[in-house]
Design a protein around this motif. Structure first.
Motif, short mmCIF file in Angstrom:
data_model
loop_
_atom_site.label_atom_id
_atom_site.label_comp_id
_atom_site.label_asym_id
_atom_site.label_seq_id
_atom_site.Cartn_x
_atom_site.Cartn_y
_atom_site.Cartn_z
N TRP A 176 0.84 -1.26 -0.04
CA TRP A 176 0.13 -0.13 0.06
C TRP A 176 0.84 1.24 0.25
CZ3 TRP A 176 -3.79 -1.83 -1.85
CH2 TRP A 176 -4.64 -2.94 -1.13
N GLN A 197 -11.20 -1.01 1.92
CA GLN A 197 -10.83 0.47 2.93
C GLN A 197 -9.93 1.04 2.56
OE1 GLN A 197 -12.09 -2.90 3.52
NE2 GLN A 197 -13.39 -3.05 5.39
N ARG A 198 -8.85 0.38 2.04
CA ARG A 198 -7.48 0.71 1.78
C ARG A 198 -7.63 1.55 0.40
NH1 ARG A 198 -3.10 -0.04 4.90
NH2 ARG A 198 -2.77 1.99 3.98
N GLU A 201 -8.86 5.04 0.22
CA GLU A 201 -7.80 6.17 0.61
C GLU A 201 -6.66 6.34 -0.48
OE1 GLU A 201 -6.07 4.21 3.95
OE2 GLU A 201 -7.82 4.15 5.22
N SER A 220 -13.74 8.03 -5.14
CA SER A 220 -13.48 7.55 -3.88
C SER A 220 -14.61 7.90 -2.79
CB SER A 220 -12.15 7.73 -3.42
OG SER A 220 -11.20 6.66 -3.92
N GLU A 221 -14.87 9.00 -2.83
CA GLU A 221 -15.59 9.74 -1.78
C GLU A 221 -17.01 9.26 -1.76
OE1 GLU A 221 -16.63 12.08 1.32
OE2 GLU A 221 -14.58 11.75 0.70
N ARG A 224 -16.79 5.79 -0.56
CA ARG A 224 -16.57 6.09 1.01
C ARG A 224 -17.84 6.01 1.94
NH1 ARG A 224 -13.24 9.71 0.80
NH2 ARG A 224 -11.29 8.54 0.74
#
Length: 236
Positions: A176, A197-198, A201, A220-221, A224
Motif C-alpha cells: 500500500w 477500505q485501503r 484512501e 472514492s468519496e 467511502r
C-alpha cells in the motif's frame, strides 16, 4: 480531455461461455483506478481483454486515443502497458537483479525513468536480496519484484492484478505504501484487490463488476460514503 485508457462496452467469451457483458470504464493519465468484485466476476478477463490476451467479441479498447483491441499482446505491451499478474510469474532461476534488468526499457520516454537504483530505493529489501534467485524469495518479496519488474519498463499504465493476494498484513502495508508513492509520482495505475477500505484512501475512482457487468462506478468519496455498496458486491 481524452482518457489514457477507454474500455468501451466490451464483451468477451471463452468459447461458448460469455464472461463480460458490456464492461466500460476509463482512466485519465495520472489517476489510480480500481476494478473491484468478488472472485470469478470477470476482473482478470477484463485485464486480459485490455492486454490483447483474450480477444473481445464486441466493443473496443482505446489507449492513448488509439484503438488497440485488434493488436497483438506484444504490440500492446510496447505501447507502455505493464501488468503485475496474479501469481507474480517472476523467473525463478534468475536473480532479483537479473529479473529487473531483463525488462529494462523506457517505453513512456520518461525524462526520469525507473532504473535499478530507483526500484531499490522503493523496495530496499530487493537490494538486500539482489543476488538471490527468484525461487528463494518470500511471497511478499516476489510481489515487490513483480512490481519493480513492471516499473522497469517505464509504463504509461501499470496494472496490478490481485495486488496483495495471499500476503501477510505487514507486507500488505508495504505494498500500500508503494502504491501511495506511485500515486504521488503520477503513475497511472489500475489496481485489482479486495481491500476496499485501503483502496478508497489511495485511488481516485472505482469500477465494481458483478457477473461480467458494471454494477457501480464512481469516485472514492462516493464509495467511502456508501459502504453498503462494497459490502454488497465485494464483501465475503
Amino acid at each position: 480531455m481524452t482518457a489514457l485508457l477507454q474500455v468501451e462496452h466490451i464483451e468477451t467469451a471463452y468459447g461458448a461461455s460469455q464472461v463480460l457483458f458490456g464492461i466500460e470504464f476509463s482512466i485519465q493519465a495520472g489517476e489510480m483506478a480500481t476494478l473491484l468484485g468478488r472472485n470469478g466476476m470477470g476482473k482478470t478477463t477484463t485485464v486480459r481483454s485490455i492486454l490483447g490476451l483474450t480477444p473481445i467479441r464486441k466493443g473496443s479498447v482505446r489507449f492513448q486515443d488509439r484503438t488497440i483491441h485488434t493488436w497483438t499482446a506484444d504490440r500492446i505491451a510496447r505501447l507502455g502497458i505493464a501488468v503485475v499478474p496474479e501469481g507474480r510469474q517472476i523467473f525463478p532461476n534468475l536473480s532479483v537483479q537479473e529479473n529487473l534488468v531483463a525488462f529494462a526499457s523506457n517505453r513512456s520516454h520518461s525524462s526520469e525513468p525507473w532504473t535499478l537504483e530507483r526500484v531499490y530505493a522503493l523496495f530496499p529489501r530487493l537490494q538486500e536480496r539482489a543476488g538471490n534467485m527468484g525461487n528463494q524469495l518470500s511471497g511478499g518479496e516476489q510481489q515487490m519484484l513483480a512490481i519493480g519488474r513492471a516499473l522497469m519498463t517505464n509504463p504509461h499504465l501499470l496494472i496490478l492484478d490481485e495486488a496483495t493476494e495471499g500476503l501477510a498484513p505487514l507486507i500488505r502495508e508495504e505494498i500500500w505504501a508503494c502504491l501511495g508513492r506511485l500515486r504521488q509520482l503520477g503513475q497511472t495505475t489500475l489496481v485489482i484487490d479486495k481491500y476496499v477500505q485501503r483502496l478508497v484512501e489511495l485511488a481516485d475512482q472505482h469500477t465494481i463488476i458483478e457477473r461480467g457487468q458494471v454494477v457501480w462506478s464512481g469516485r472514492s468519496e462516493a464509495l467511502r460514503q456508501n459502504p453498503e455498496i462494497w459490502q454488497r458486491y465485494v464483501g465475503v
